[in-house]
Design an enzyme around this catalytic site. Structure first.
Site, PDB file in Angstrom:
ATOM      1  N   GLN A 143      31.980  48.444  24.502  1.00 10.50           N
ATOM      2  CA  GLN A 143      30.989  47.942  23.555  1.00 10.50           C
ATOM      3  C   GLN A 143      30.894  46.419  23.636  1.00 10.50           C
ATOM      4  O   GLN A 143      31.598  45.703  22.935  1.00 10.50           O
ATOM      5  CB  GLN A 143      31.322  48.382  22.132  1.00 10.50           C
ATOM      6  CG  GLN A 143      30.242  47.990  21.168  1.00 10.50           C
ATOM      7  CD  GLN A 143      30.146  48.896  19.982  1.00 10.50           C
ATOM      8  OE1 GLN A 143      30.942  49.793  19.791  1.00 10.50           O
ATOM      9  NE2 GLN A 143      29.147  48.657  19.168  1.00 10.50           N
ATOM     10  N   PHE A 144      29.999  45.948  24.511  1.00 15.01           N
ATOM     11  CA  PHE A 144      29.830  44.508  24.691  1.00 15.01           C
ATOM     12  C   PHE A 144      29.334  43.823  23.420  1.00 15.01           C
ATOM     13  O   PHE A 144      29.551  42.637  23.219  1.00 15.01           O
ATOM     14  CB  PHE A 144      28.905  44.203  25.872  1.00 15.01           C
ATOM     15  CG  PHE A 144      27.439  44.410  25.585  1.00 15.01           C
ATOM     16  CD1 PHE A 144      26.651  43.357  25.168  1.00 15.01           C
ATOM     17  CD2 PHE A 144      26.857  45.668  25.741  1.00 15.01           C
ATOM     18  CE1 PHE A 144      25.298  43.549  24.911  1.00 15.01           C
ATOM     19  CE2 PHE A 144      25.516  45.866  25.488  1.00 15.01           C
ATOM     20  CZ  PHE A 144      24.729  44.807  25.069  1.00 15.01           C
ATOM     21  N   THR A 145      28.702  44.583  22.519  1.00 18.21           N
ATOM     22  CA  THR A 145      28.164  43.978  21.299  1.00 18.21           C
ATOM     23  C   THR A 145      29.257  43.456  20.365  1.00 18.21           C
ATOM     24  O   THR A 145      28.953  42.735  19.411  1.00 18.21           O
ATOM     25  CB  THR A 145      27.252  44.955  20.539  1.00 18.21           C
ATOM     26  OG1 THR A 145      28.010  46.099  20.150  1.00 18.21           O
ATOM     27  CG2 THR A 145      26.059  45.374  21.398  1.00 18.21           C
TER      28      THR A 145
END
Length: 149
Positions: free
Chosen positions: A78-80
């Site tokens: 999850q790069f967010t």
């Protein structure tokens, strides 16, 4: 690196309405990787995650780790988690790791987790995923760079 760890009774992840990963009792872990992260940092995060004592013993105290309860792990990239919302209303993701490097490190984290935990499931790196979970507690722990300093 950031791990958002949720103690769950069950969790699953779907891509295009097909379940690609599913676990019972254990941890759903959202994994964020930055450009500065290394395998050495990943080792520390995995070691901390698998040894966290978040499960109750016979006295109701949180004294048991994943391996003590036969827990499972679902790892979701999850790069967010590296969203920067300081300016304006549209998050910037420049602090997230390069996708190729991040995917390699994500696969490394999966492999390292499998050394300690028998059932480790995953999402699809870079895909649009739908994650479902039954959070137990609710119990959510955030590991970030403060664990390595």
């Amino acid at each position: 690196m950031k791990f958002v760890i949720q103690k769950v009774d069950e969790a699953s992840v779907s891509v295009d309405d097909k379940v690609v990963g599913k676990i019972g009792k254990g941890f759903l872990v959202l994994v964020g990787i930055s450009e500065e992260d290394t395998t050495e940092i990943a080792d520390k995060f995995v070691r901390k995650m698998v040894n966290l004592r978040l499960f109750e013993d016979s006295d109701g105290k949180t004294n048991l780790a994943l391996k003590d309860v036969g827990g499972q792990v679902l790892l979701i990239s999850q790069f967010t988690l590296y969203a920067d919302c300081k300016k304006g209303n549209r998050p910037s993701f420049v602090k997230a790791g390069n996708p190729q490097k991040a995917e390699e490190l994500y696969e490394y984290i999966l492999a390292k987790t499998k050394e300690s935990i028998s059932i480790v499931e995953k999402g699809v790196f870079g895909a649009h995923m739908k994650v479902s979970l039954v959070n137990n507690g609710p119990f959510t722990i955030i590991l970030d760079e403060s664990i390595i300093h």
